[in-house]
Scaffold this active site. Sequence first.
Site, PDB file in Angstrom:
ATOM      1  NE  ARG A 150      -2.759   0.437   3.453  1.00 23.08           N
ATOM      2  CZ  ARG A 150      -1.998   0.647   4.534  1.00 23.08           C
ATOM      3  NH1 ARG A 150      -1.258   1.731   4.642  1.00 23.08           N
ATOM      4  NH2 ARG A 150      -1.975  -0.235   5.518  1.00 23.08           N
ATOM      5  CE1 TYR A 167     -16.715  11.554 -15.053  1.00 20.55           C
ATOM      6  CE2 TYR A 167     -16.098  11.589 -12.740  1.00 20.55           C
ATOM      7  CZ  TYR A 167     -16.499  10.887 -13.860  1.00 20.55           C
ATOM      8  OH  TYR A 167     -16.679   9.537 -13.783  1.00 20.55           O
ATOM      9  CG  ASP A 201      -9.990  15.949 -14.137  1.00 23.16           C
ATOM     10  OD1 ASP A 201      -9.327  15.363 -15.021  1.00 23.16           O
ATOM     11  OD2 ASP A 201     -10.966  15.433 -13.561  1.00 23.16           O
ATOM     12  CE  LYS A 249     -13.021   7.908 -17.481  1.00 25.50           C
ATOM     13  NZ  LYS A 249     -13.272   9.146 -16.771  1.00 25.50           N
TER      14      LYS A 249
HETATM   15  C1  LIG Z   1     -13.632   9.541 -15.503  1.00 21.65           C
HETATM   16  C2  LIG Z   1     -13.253  10.865 -14.987  1.00 21.65           C
HETATM   17  C3  LIG Z   1     -12.948  11.055 -13.634  1.00 21.65           C
HETATM   18  C4  LIG Z   1     -13.061   9.956 -12.615  1.00 21.65           C
HETATM   19  O1  LIG Z   1     -12.163   8.924 -12.850  1.00 21.65           O
HETATM   20  P1  LIG Z   1     -12.452   7.380 -12.496  1.00 21.65           P
HETATM   21  O2  LIG Z   1     -11.227   6.700 -12.975  1.00 21.65           O
HETATM   22  O3  LIG Z   1     -13.693   6.983 -13.206  1.00 21.65           O
HETATM   23  O4  LIG Z   1     -12.620   7.308 -11.002  1.00 21.65           O
HETATM   24  C5  LIG Z   1     -12.564  12.321 -13.235  1.00 21.65           C
HETATM   25  N1  LIG Z   1     -12.494  13.343 -14.102  1.00 21.65           N
HETATM   26  C6  LIG Z   1     -12.781  13.204 -15.397  1.00 21.65           C
HETATM   27  C7  LIG Z   1     -12.689  14.381 -16.309  1.00 21.65           C
HETATM   28  C8  LIG Z   1     -13.180  11.961 -15.890  1.00 21.65           C
HETATM   29  O5  LIG Z   1     -13.493  11.830 -17.184  1.00 21.65           O
END
Ligand SMILES: *Cc1c(COP(=O)(O)O)cnc(C)c1O
Length: 387
Positions: A50, A102, A174, A199
């Site tokens: 961890r 998001y 982000d 993503k």
């Molecule tokens: C998918 C997404 C998240 C969250 O990520 P997860 O891997 O699904 O927890 C946060 N910000 C954006 C812009 C996203 O597309």
Amino acid sequence: MDDDSRIETRAIHAGQEPDPETGALMTPIHANSTYEQDAPGAHRGYEYSRTGNPTRTDLEANLAALEGGAHGRAFSSGMGAINTVLNLLSAGDHVVTSDDVYGGTHRIFTQVYEEYDLSFSFVDTTDPEAVADAVRPETELVWVETPTNPLMRIADIGALAEVAHAAGALCAVDNTFATPYLQRPLEHGADIVSHSLTKYLGGHSDTVGGALVTDDADLDERIGFYQNAVGATPGPFDCFLVLRGTKTLPVRMDRHCENARRLAAWLQGQSCVDRVYYPGLESHPQHDLAARQMDDFGGMLSFELDATLDEAGTVVSETEVFTLAESLGGVESLIEQPAAMTHAAIPPEEREAIGLTDGLIRASVGVEHADDLEADLRRAFEAAGLY
Ligand SMILES: *Cc1c(COP(=O)(O)O)cnc(C)c1O
């Protein structure tokens, strides 16, 4: 590896030296929880997975190198990463963020952390003055997403970082939609970059992960404390998958951008399409800013059909090359209807007010052949009676 090398080279080599014992090129999957110590407390860099795992270490170094930051931390999901940024705050603190942030971010802000006495202002982050006006003495974080989801609004990272810093707050970006191949927020003054590795960085719709990158050693130490204390850390196999993904990030992104640019232009010429949201189009309200801040315009686009909720639903159900699914950033094209899917939790009046109409469709344009993608949309428009 030379730190000055280009991102295409860093994507493949940063953090990934051949194994000194065996020469194995690829970072092994260190499926392992604990580590032998030579004497109590005398370990060789790892004591418990961890806290640290060698596969994760390589991924973290790779991600930091891609963003041009000194420190990377990986998490079991993008939300795990975002949660960790919020862990840096204390009860009574205030956050300014985007009104089309998001959905999961909106949820953790309002349904989790408001309970812990943090407060949030949701404003139009394309307008730095609106952000400055929302700042209060207790503001400790400006949370920026650019491009936003699903309306592809562009925020000026440099201007928002200035607003944050003038208030003594952190600026976190982000960068999931753009990826470091197209946009590096630290270069514009951001303090923290956040990712959903699920993503584009993973890129193959086969794993869920998150990351935070910073250039600030003290900030990284605090992030590392919460990473270990809270424990939303990824397993070694997931780290391996993302490392495999980042190697091809630049070539994948080139094709994502090329295909999205072409589809955006085609969609703009269709009579049933009222509006196309793609920062690469000159008609996009922040096109110039996007051109300055990004190296290309990405693989995400949205468009508004002159259609009812049901007709738009038929379009996304009838596509065959585009798969009807939430999520984004994989090699395969995905399509969805925000009002009925990703953004259904937002009350209809609020949805309409920010432009999330019933006829809005969001596409994650994959790396298939653009001809097939275009033909697929044309067929779906016909099936919905829109031609
Ligand atoms: C998918 C997404 C998240 C969250 O990520 P997860 O891997 O699904 O927890 C946060 N910000 C954006 C812009 C996203 O597309």
